[in-house]
Scaffold this motif. Structure first.
Motif, PDB file in Angstrom:
ATOM      1  N   UNK A 124     -12.593  79.034  50.656  1.00 44.96           N
ATOM      2  CA  UNK A 124     -13.220  77.735  50.875  1.00 44.96           C
ATOM      3  C   UNK A 124     -14.439  77.610  49.973  1.00 44.96           C
ATOM      4  N   UNK A 125     -14.645  76.421  49.472  1.00 39.17           N
ATOM      5  CA  UNK A 125     -15.859  76.090  48.723  1.00 39.17           C
ATOM      6  C   UNK A 125     -16.597  75.063  49.576  1.00 39.17           C
ATOM      7  N   UNK A 126     -17.765  75.400  50.058  1.00 42.96           N
ATOM      8  CA  UNK A 126     -18.457  74.503  50.985  1.00 42.96           C
ATOM      9  C   UNK A 126     -19.833  74.127  50.443  1.00 42.96           C
ATOM     10  N   UNK A 127     -20.266  72.953  50.866  1.00 39.71           N
ATOM     11  CA  UNK A 127     -21.621  72.520  50.520  1.00 39.71           C
ATOM     12  C   UNK A 127     -22.574  73.127  51.541  1.00 39.71           C
ATOM     13  N   UNK A 128     -23.607  73.785  51.056  1.00 40.67           N
ATOM     14  CA  UNK A 128     -24.534  74.454  51.988  1.00 40.67           C
ATOM     15  C   UNK A 128     -25.918  73.821  51.988  1.00 40.67           C
ATOM     16  N   UNK A 129     -26.017  72.624  51.433  1.00 39.82           N
ATOM     17  CA  UNK A 129     -27.315  71.938  51.408  1.00 39.82           C
ATOM     18  C   UNK A 129     -27.110  70.576  52.052  1.00 39.82           C
ATOM     19  N   UNK A 130     -27.855  70.288  53.116  1.00 45.67           N
ATOM     20  CA  UNK A 130     -27.613  69.038  53.831  1.00 45.67           C
ATOM     21  C   UNK A 130     -27.751  67.854  52.865  1.00 45.67           C
ATOM     22  N   UNK A 131     -26.696  67.014  52.804  1.00 51.93           N
ATOM     23  CA  UNK A 131     -26.676  65.948  51.805  1.00 51.93           C
ATOM     24  C   UNK A 131     -26.274  64.610  52.403  1.00 51.93           C
ATOM     25  N   UNK A 132     -26.323  64.491  53.727  1.00 50.05           N
ATOM     26  CA  UNK A 132     -26.011  63.198  54.323  1.00 50.05           C
ATOM     27  C   UNK A 132     -25.016  63.328  55.467  1.00 50.05           C
ATOM     28  N   UNK A 133     -24.537  62.175  55.939  1.00 51.46           N
ATOM     29  CA  UNK A 133     -23.787  62.135  57.201  1.00 51.46           C
ATOM     30  C   UNK A 133     -22.466  62.891  57.154  1.00 51.46           C
ATOM     31  N   UNK A 134     -21.849  63.057  56.000  1.00 52.17           N
ATOM     32  CA  UNK A 134     -20.575  63.782  55.935  1.00 52.17           C
ATOM     33  C   UNK A 134     -20.711  65.119  55.221  1.00 52.17           C
ATOM     34  N   UNK A 135     -21.915  65.660  55.234  1.00 53.38           N
ATOM     35  CA  UNK A 135     -22.184  66.959  54.599  1.00 53.38           C
ATOM     36  C   UNK A 135     -21.201  68.036  55.064  1.00 53.38           C
ATOM     37  N   UNK A 136     -20.942  68.074  56.387  1.00 52.74           N
ATOM     38  CA  UNK A 136     -20.110  69.158  56.937  1.00 52.74           C
ATOM     39  C   UNK A 136     -18.665  69.077  56.448  1.00 52.74           C
ATOM     40  N   UNK A 137     -18.229  67.918  55.928  1.00 48.80           N
ATOM     41  CA  UNK A 137     -16.859  67.789  55.445  1.00 48.80           C
ATOM     42  C   UNK A 137     -16.744  67.951  53.938  1.00 48.80           C
TER      43      UNK A 137
END
Ligand code: CUA
Length: 145
Positions: A124-137
């Motif tokens: 998995x390649x995930x975003x680890x910096x909060x970037x808005x309402x759909x960050x977790x997806x």
């Protein structure tokens, strides 16, 4: 009012005036120097996968709210992979769990990390910096064969 009080009062008014002028100047400077969101070179802003003559894979990721582009990459096991990362909007992060790959995507910058996938499987390649309402997806995949 004695002499020392006058000196302190005048110094205070002078310092407050200097701060106020500095604040005005800073806000004016800020208006004209908005940095570009992406580096000028199209080399890093075009999402793609390149293969070098020695077999090294180069993945040029462009991150944006809320996806990585490309979002699916296949990698031969044991091949060095150079990961380049830029953002076309806000700050993001690219993290691949169970590896040392952990890169920031900062507006105006290109960041790079080289990794050797020694185990086959799906990563998995995930975003680890909060970037808005759909960050977790905000995620992508790398499959090592
Ligand atoms: Cu992109 Cu969180």
């Amino acid at each position: 009012m004695d002499r020392l009080e006058k000196i302190i009062l005048l110094t205070s008014v002078g310092l407050m005036s200097a701060f106020f002028v500095a604040l005005l100047a800073a806000s004016e400077i800020g208006k004209v120097s908005v940095p570009p969101c992406l580096p000028p070179s199209a080399t890093y802003t075009q999402p793609r996968i390149d293969t070098l003559p020695d077999g090294t894979l180069r993945i040029f990721y462009v991150s944006r709210m809320w996806r990585f582009d490309p979002d699916y990459v296949e990698v031969p096991r044991g091949t060095p992979v150079e990961i380049y990362l830029v953002t076309s909007d806000v700050v993001h992060g690219l993290y691949i769990p169970y590896t040392n790959v952990n890169i920031m995507a900062v507006p105006g910058a290109v960041n790079k990390y080289t990794h050797l996938f020694t185990k086959s499987g799906m990563y998995d390649v995930v975003c680890h910096e909060y970037c808005g309402s759909s960050h977790q997806g905000m995620r992508a995949q790398i499959v090592v064969r």
